[in-house]
Each structure stands twice: as structure tokens, then as C-alpha cells.
Design a protein around this motif. Structure first.
Motif, PDB file in Angstrom:
ATOM      1  N   GLY A 287       0.839  -1.188   0.000  1.00  0.00           N
ATOM      2  CA  GLY A 287       0.000   0.000   0.000  1.00  0.00           C
ATOM      3  C   GLY A 287       0.869   1.231   0.000  1.00  0.00           C
ATOM      4  O   GLY A 287       1.907   1.273   0.665  1.00  0.00           O
TER       5      GLY A 287
ATOM      6  N   LEU B  61      -4.329  -0.419  -8.238  1.00  0.00           N
ATOM      7  CA  LEU B  61      -5.711  -0.062  -7.944  1.00  0.00           C
ATOM      8  C   LEU B  61      -5.781   1.419  -7.617  1.00  0.00           C
ATOM      9  O   LEU B  61      -4.959   1.932  -6.860  1.00  0.00           O
ATOM     10  CB  LEU B  61      -6.230  -0.874  -6.763  1.00  0.00           C
ATOM     11  CG  LEU B  61      -6.144  -2.388  -6.901  1.00  0.00           C
ATOM     12  CD1 LEU B  61      -6.580  -3.058  -5.604  1.00  0.00           C
ATOM     13  CD2 LEU B  61      -6.977  -2.876  -8.059  1.00  0.00           C
ATOM     14  N   TYR B  62      -6.766   2.087  -8.164  1.00  0.00           N
ATOM     15  CA  TYR B  62      -6.927   3.515  -7.938  1.00  0.00           C
ATOM     16  C   TYR B  62      -8.250   3.858  -7.267  1.00  0.00           C
ATOM     17  O   TYR B  62      -8.424   4.940  -6.772  1.00  0.00           O
ATOM     18  CB  TYR B  62      -6.820   4.278  -9.264  1.00  0.00           C
ATOM     19  CG  TYR B  62      -5.493   4.041  -9.943  1.00  0.00           C
ATOM     20  CD1 TYR B  62      -4.358   4.735  -9.537  1.00  0.00           C
ATOM     21  CD2 TYR B  62      -5.361   3.113 -10.957  1.00  0.00           C
ATOM     22  CE1 TYR B  62      -3.133   4.518 -10.132  1.00  0.00           C
ATOM     23  CE2 TYR B  62      -4.133   2.894 -11.569  1.00  0.00           C
ATOM     24  CZ  TYR B  62      -3.028   3.601 -11.147  1.00  0.00           C
ATOM     25  OH  TYR B  62      -1.816   3.381 -11.729  1.00  0.00           O
TER      26      TYR B  62
ATOM     27  N   GLU C  72     -10.959   3.352  -4.324  1.00  0.00           N
ATOM     28  CA  GLU C  72     -10.990   2.869  -2.937  1.00  0.00           C
ATOM     29  C   GLU C  72     -11.857   1.629  -2.754  1.00  0.00           C
ATOM     30  O   GLU C  72     -11.563   0.804  -1.893  1.00  0.00           O
ATOM     31  CB  GLU C  72     -11.478   3.971  -2.004  1.00  0.00           C
ATOM     32  CG  GLU C  72     -10.427   5.018  -1.735  1.00  0.00           C
ATOM     33  CD  GLU C  72     -10.892   6.021  -0.711  1.00  0.00           C
ATOM     34  OE1 GLU C  72     -10.580   5.828   0.484  1.00  0.00           O
ATOM     35  OE2 GLU C  72     -11.559   6.984  -1.104  1.00  0.00           O
TER      36      GLU C  72
ATOM     37  N   GLN D 120     -11.912  -0.925  -4.444  1.00  0.00           N
ATOM     38  CA  GLN D 120     -11.153  -2.110  -4.849  1.00  0.00           C
ATOM     39  C   GLN D 120     -10.088  -2.493  -3.828  1.00  0.00           C
ATOM     40  O   GLN D 120      -9.498  -3.560  -3.925  1.00  0.00           O
ATOM     41  CB  GLN D 120     -10.458  -1.867  -6.190  1.00  0.00           C
ATOM     42  CG  GLN D 120     -11.397  -1.600  -7.346  1.00  0.00           C
ATOM     43  CD  GLN D 120     -10.620  -1.235  -8.595  1.00  0.00           C
ATOM     44  OE1 GLN D 120      -9.737  -0.388  -8.551  1.00  0.00           O
ATOM     45  NE2 GLN D 120     -10.946  -1.888  -9.694  1.00  0.00           N
ATOM     46  N   TYR D 121      -9.825  -1.649  -2.850  1.00  0.00           N
ATOM     47  CA  TYR D 121      -8.734  -1.878  -1.909  1.00  0.00           C
ATOM     48  C   TYR D 121      -8.994  -3.104  -1.046  1.00  0.00           C
ATOM     49  O   TYR D 121     -10.107  -3.333  -0.582  1.00  0.00           O
ATOM     50  CB  TYR D 121      -8.533  -0.676  -0.986  1.00  0.00           C
ATOM     51  CG  TYR D 121      -8.064   0.586  -1.661  1.00  0.00           C
ATOM     52  CD1 TYR D 121      -7.708   0.619  -2.997  1.00  0.00           C
ATOM     53  CD2 TYR D 121      -7.976   1.771  -0.951  1.00  0.00           C
ATOM     54  CE1 TYR D 121      -7.271   1.793  -3.600  1.00  0.00           C
ATOM     55  CE2 TYR D 121      -7.532   2.948  -1.545  1.00  0.00           C
ATOM     56  CZ  TYR D 121      -7.191   2.946  -2.874  1.00  0.00           C
ATOM     57  OH  TYR D 121      -6.763   4.099  -3.459  1.00  0.00           O
TER      58      TYR D 121
ATOM     59  N   HIS E 275      -6.991  -3.584   1.754  1.00  0.00           N
ATOM     60  CA  HIS E 275      -6.781  -2.975   3.066  1.00  0.00           C
ATOM     61  C   HIS E 275      -7.215  -1.517   2.948  1.00  0.00           C
ATOM     62  O   HIS E 275      -6.786  -0.811   2.041  1.00  0.00           O
ATOM     63  CB  HIS E 275      -5.305  -3.038   3.474  1.00  0.00           C
ATOM     64  CG  HIS E 275      -4.750  -4.428   3.461  1.00  0.00           C
ATOM     65  ND1 HIS E 275      -5.035  -5.355   4.436  1.00  0.00           N
ATOM     66  CD2 HIS E 275      -3.945  -5.059   2.579  1.00  0.00           C
ATOM     67  CE1 HIS E 275      -4.427  -6.487   4.156  1.00  0.00           C
ATOM     68  NE2 HIS E 275      -3.755  -6.332   3.030  1.00  0.00           N
ATOM     69  N   GLY E 276      -8.068  -1.058   3.844  1.00  0.00           N
ATOM     70  CA  GLY E 276      -8.578   0.311   3.769  1.00  0.00           C
ATOM     71  C   GLY E 276      -7.531   1.352   4.121  1.00  0.00           C
ATOM     72  O   GLY E 276      -6.455   1.024   4.618  1.00  0.00           O
ATOM     73  N   PRO E 277      -7.844   2.624   3.878  1.00  0.00           N
ATOM     74  CA  PRO E 277      -6.922   3.702   4.248  1.00  0.00           C
ATOM     75  C   PRO E 277      -6.636   3.647   5.749  1.00  0.00           C
ATOM     76  O   PRO E 277      -7.540   3.432   6.552  1.00  0.00           O
ATOM     77  CB  PRO E 277      -7.676   4.980   3.885  1.00  0.00           C
ATOM     78  CG  PRO E 277      -8.704   4.558   2.905  1.00  0.00           C
ATOM     79  CD  PRO E 277      -9.048   3.128   3.255  1.00  0.00           C
TER      80      PRO E 277
END
Length: 127
Positions: free
Chosen positions: A51, A102-103, A105, A107-108, A110-112
């Protein structure tokens, strides 16, 4: 890359042109530093998720994560870059593997890690 680890570099870079790469090819700079000083090294294995969280503020910063965990050792964060920058990844010669960028969110995997870290803002011309 199988079960072995390979070190890749992630971060940002200024825009480069062909003359830059011609000069670089003739330089004594080690290949792993060809990217930019605004990159951090991450040792990855097959299936790992890297990430790259960007904080766009007065003092911009990039924090690197491996499989959702913050990388705390040297190179885990990059700061104090200015102006227009572009996402950059350095892949060593002889490395093999695949990557998915991946651009969005949604699709992530692991989240921010923090509400202060938001998606990259695309540069736009006012003209």
C-alpha cells in the motif's frame, strides 16, 4: 518471484524525459537509486500487497504498507517532496512477477489507515 523475497521501490518521481535516461545510463549511480530519492524500499514475496498512502498537505508524505501493516524501518516513509509528482515503482533487473495497480478505494483489500490519507488528486490544467 516464487517463495523468495525481492526488493522493489515505491514512491513518487518528477517527470522524466529521454535525455534524463541517456545521462543516467552513462552515470555511476547504482541501478537501485535510478528512480528518485522520494522512494522507499519494500521486500515483497509472491502474493504480498503493498500500500502507498499519500498525505497531501503542507508537508506531503508517503507512507508504505505491506499486507496492511505500516512499514516502520528506514524507507517506510518519504516526505518533503514538492511540485507535480507521479507514482513510481522500481523493479530490479531480472525480477519476475505481476502487479495490479488499484486507484479506486472500493477495490482496496486494506482500507486507508487514517482519515488524513486520501486518494491522489489528479493534476488539472486551468487553461
Amino acid at each position: 518471484n516464487g517463495a523468495s523475497n525481492t526488493t522493489f521501490m515505491f514512491g513518487v518521481s518528477n517527470k522524466r524525459n529521454s535525455k534524463f535516461y541517456e545521462i543516467l545510463a552513462e552515470s555511476t549511480i547504482p541501478p537501485e537509486r535510478h528512480g528518485t530519492k522520494f522512494m522507499g524500499a519494500v521486500s515483497v514475496s509472491d502474493g504480498d500487497v503493498v500500500g502507498v498512502a499519500v498525505q497531501q498537505s503542507e508537508i506531503p508524505m508517503i507512507q508504505l504498507y505491506l499486507n496492511g501493516e505500516m512499514i516502520l524501518q528506514d524507507g517506510g516513509s518519504v516526505s518533503r517532496f514538492r511540485g507535480t509528482v507521479f507514482p513510481a515503482v522500481y523493479v530490479p533487473d531480472g525480477s519476475s512477477g505481476s502487479a495490479t495497480f488499484l486507484y479506486s478505494e472500493d477495490q482496496y483489500i486494506h482500507g486507508p489507515p487514517s482519515p488524513d490519507l486520501t486518494p491522489l488528486i489528479a493534476e488539472r490544467s486551468l487553461m
